[in-house]
Scaffold this active site. Structure first.
Site, PDB file in Angstrom:
ATOM      1  N   SER A   1       0.851  -1.183   0.000  1.00  0.00           N
ATOM      2  CA  SER A   1       0.000   0.000   0.000  1.00  0.00           C
ATOM      3  C   SER A   1       0.888   1.234   0.000  1.00  0.00           C
ATOM      4  CB  SER A   1      -0.911   0.009   1.222  1.00  0.00           C
ATOM      5  OG  SER A   1      -1.869  -1.013   1.080  1.00  0.00           O
TER       6      SER A   1
ATOM      7  N   GLY B   1      -0.880 -14.284   0.655  1.00  0.00           N
ATOM      8  CA  GLY B   1       0.284 -13.637   1.231  1.00  0.00           C
ATOM      9  C   GLY B   1       0.982 -14.550   2.217  1.00  0.00           C
TER      10      GLY B   1
ATOM     11  N   ASN C   1      -9.135  -8.092   4.638  1.00  0.00           N
ATOM     12  CA  ASN C   1      -7.791  -7.755   5.089  1.00  0.00           C
ATOM     13  C   ASN C   1      -7.488  -8.597   6.339  1.00  0.00           C
ATOM     14  OD1 ASN C   1      -5.357  -6.268   5.645  1.00  0.00           O
ATOM     15  ND2 ASN C   1      -6.274  -4.503   4.630  1.00  0.00           N
TER      16      ASN C   1
ATOM     17  N   ASN D   1      -6.884   0.561  -0.097  1.00  0.00           N
ATOM     18  CA  ASN D   1      -6.775  -0.132   1.186  1.00  0.00           C
ATOM     19  C   ASN D   1      -7.657   0.597   2.208  1.00  0.00           C
ATOM     20  OD1 ASN D   1      -6.069  -1.210   3.638  1.00  0.00           O
ATOM     21  ND2 ASN D   1      -3.856  -1.204   3.248  1.00  0.00           N
TER      22      ASN D   1
ATOM     23  N   CYS E   1      -6.605  -1.657   6.539  1.00  0.00           N
ATOM     24  CA  CYS E   1      -5.416  -2.028   7.324  1.00  0.00           C
ATOM     25  C   CYS E   1      -5.732  -1.831   8.808  1.00  0.00           C
ATOM     26  CB  CYS E   1      -4.216  -1.168   6.943  1.00  0.00           C
ATOM     27  SG  CYS E   1      -2.818  -1.438   8.047  1.00  0.00           S
TER      28      CYS E   1
END
Lengths: 270, 303
Positions: free
Chosen positions: B47, B263, B190, B125, B128
């Site tokens: 990001s 991820g 997220n 984003n 977060c």
């Protein structure tokens, strides 16, 4: 149960050895770390301060390992100041290790880059003929010379120190010594760890002569497990693909010896 | 005939359905090239903010007993301007640029900086969980979400994705707001705000104390969210959260996702995981006689 190397294990520092006024070795008991391969590293948590990637240093007692740290910034000074009885956290070991050749070997270490070299010395064969070059700024900053000689007591060997100011050993940069040695002797393997310019020159000297050479790289490291990307050098991740890379591979890398990344990930010149 | 792994997420077309999630490995074009060669259908960048951010001191990551990771890297990134220059030479890799900011003008400014770059999509984003004034704090404010999405949509013709997560505002409402404001697709979810304490030293482990939980523990939650979004709204979805093998990826397709991001699986299985998942999906499709990914999307909602 087998330990998960990604989980932090808390160990107690049992001994602190002053190597120089600015360098200390912290010894602790840990079977896993006592057996790591040369070139591998651990992420070391100094509670309340930071977590740092550190090469794992040997200890002469079985089941024990150590970290050798030079006080520099707040984090390394935090580790440097850890006292006997205090606790630190470790996870790992991470990374690959040196491919040990047999025959005539040249090991080059600068500063705490000597740590993986000392561990490598514990893996050499009695038949190997080993030359160790130690680079330091001045006499006060020379360490591990006696240890290298002790570890090589049963080998044909030379331990040569160079200091930038000539206050001890040979005067000049260790890379000049490297150049002389690789010119005079056909080594079967050259291994280097230390400041990147020193590694770059060593790799160039050896690789340009067709000599097998490996370097253990150091980069800004946050996660240690290949997620954060902070330690990338070109397309390589030091934590997962390294820390040890072949000279052949490094000679193709656009960033090695030229750039490192800051905490934000911006490339900066060496 | 070999199944076709190509997929469309609304206006976004990809040759392969598994992407790199934002925050992972995303700071070098060389690494993006490597990930693409390794089977990633697209890479989502870290990001990016209007200025470079160093992020938090270490420890920034913690491995959870039983699986998963908690991270508080702190959105470290080199800043949009630097990043745009770095990826300008890119021609081959589908790059989805993730952006983080506090106000619409932050996003507008950054998008201008990417004008000379080949950008496949922007991912906002909005979720977060460990940096103040951005991410979830933005996603939790419906008015701000509306303004940001509208501003971004007016600033570019490139498709725009909103990445949502679990905050104080129900994520379904955030999705609804983003859709009303013109978003092209949704990434869900997220990481989830969490923490870890070391019992020996009796301290929180992460320097930021709180971080985002990712990996296998959040997969069932992420899957539920994708299923709920696809049940309530007609919007293309990218599934994200704990996908570690092809079965996980297929589960997300069946729940309604047209593509997935991963991820943590890279921390567990390294980069080979992309090709392994692609191969697994392909074999599954062959067995079930599907020729395209879209034939699977949302099938679990039938029952």
């Amino acid at each position: 149960m087998q330990r998960n190397h990604n989980h932090t294990t808390i160990v107690t520092v049992e001994k602190v050895i002053d190597e120089t006024p600015t360098v200390r070795t912290l010894v602790f008991s840990d079977e896993v770390m006592s057996n790591v391969l040369p070139g591998q590293f651990a992420m070391v948590w100094i509670p309340g301060i930071n977590e740092l990637p550190m090469s794992v240093m040997i200890s002469d007692e079985s089941g024990k390992a150590a970290f050798t740290v030079r006080k520099h910034g707040p984090s390394s000074t935090g580790l440097f100041n850890v006292k006997v009885g205090e606790q630190i956290g470790i996870r790992g070991p991470y990374g690959n290790s040196f491919d040990l050749k047999e025959g005539k070997l040249l090991l080059v270490g600068g500063g705490t880059g000597l740590v993986p070299m000392m561990r490598l010395l514990t893996h050499v064969k009695p038949t190997d003929d080993v030359t160790v070059l130690i680079g330091a700024k001045s006499k006060d900053e020379v360490f591990f010379e006696d240890l290298a000689n002790k570890l090589l007591a049963n080998n044909a060997h030379k331990v040569i120190v160079s200091t930038d100011d000539g206050s001890y050993g040979e005067k000049g940069f260790v890379t000049d010594l490297v150049e002389r040695h690789v010119e005079q002797t056909k080594f079967d393997g050259v291994y280097v760890c230390g400041p990147e310019i020193m590694m770059y020159k060593t790799v160039q000297s050896a690789h340009s002569r067709g000599t097998f050479v490996q370097a253990s790289l150091e980069r800004m490291m946050k996660c240690g497990v290949g997620i954060c990307g902070s330690c990338c050098v070109g397309e390589d991740l030091v934590c997962k693909d390294g820390t040890v890379f072949d000279g052949q591979h490094l000679s193709q890398n656009k960033e090695f010896g030229k750039f490192h990344r800051n905490k934000a990930g911006i490339l900066e010149n060496y | 005939m070999e199944p076709n792994l190509a997929t469309s997420i609304g206006p976004i077309s990809l040759d392969r359905p598994v992407m790199l999630a934002s925050g992972i490995l995303g700071i070098s074009l060389d690494v993006f090239n490597r990930l693409y060669r390794s089977g990633a259908g697209a890479v989502v960048t870290k990001s990016l903010s209007t200025e470079p951010w160093e992020g938090y001191p270490n420890p920034t990551i913690f491995s959870v007993k039983g699986g998963g990771w908690i991270n508080a890297v702190g959105l470290s990134n080199p800043g949009a301007e630097y990043f745009a220059k770095m990826i300008e030479p890119n021609k081959d890799v589908p790059i989805i640029v993730s952006l983080v900011g506090s106000i619409p003008e932050d996003f507008e400014k950054m998008i201008k900086q990417f004008e000379n770059c080949k950008v496949t999509a922007y991912e906002l984003n909005l979720s977060c969980p460990h940096v103040a004034k951005v991410g979830l704090e933005v996603g939790d404010d419906p008015e701000l979400v509306k303004k940001i999405v509208r501003t971004v949509k007016n600033s570019t013709n490139v498709p725009v994705i909103a990445k949502v997560g679990l905050g104080t505002t129900h994520y379904l409402n955030t999705v609804g707001t983003a859709i009303e404001s013109g978003i092209d697709a949704i990434t869900a979810i997220n990481t989830v705000r969490s923490m870890a304490i070391d019992v020996q030293t009796q301290r929180p482990i992460l320097s930021n104390k709180f971080g985002g939980l990712s990996g296998t523990p959040i997969k069932p939650i992420a899957l539920r969210c994708v299923y709920e979004i696809s049940s309530k709204y007609d919007i293309p979805i990218i599934g994200c959260g704990g996908i570690s093998d092809w079965e996980d990826a297929v589960e997300f397709f069946l729940a309604g996702a047209s593509a997935v991001q991963l991820g943590s699986a890279i921390g567990d299985n390294w980069i080979d995981v992309f090709n392994e998942i692609n191969t697994g999906i392909s074999q599954y499709m062959k067995k079930k006689n599907y020729s395209k990914i879209e034939e699977m999307v949302g099938l679990a909602k039938k029952s």
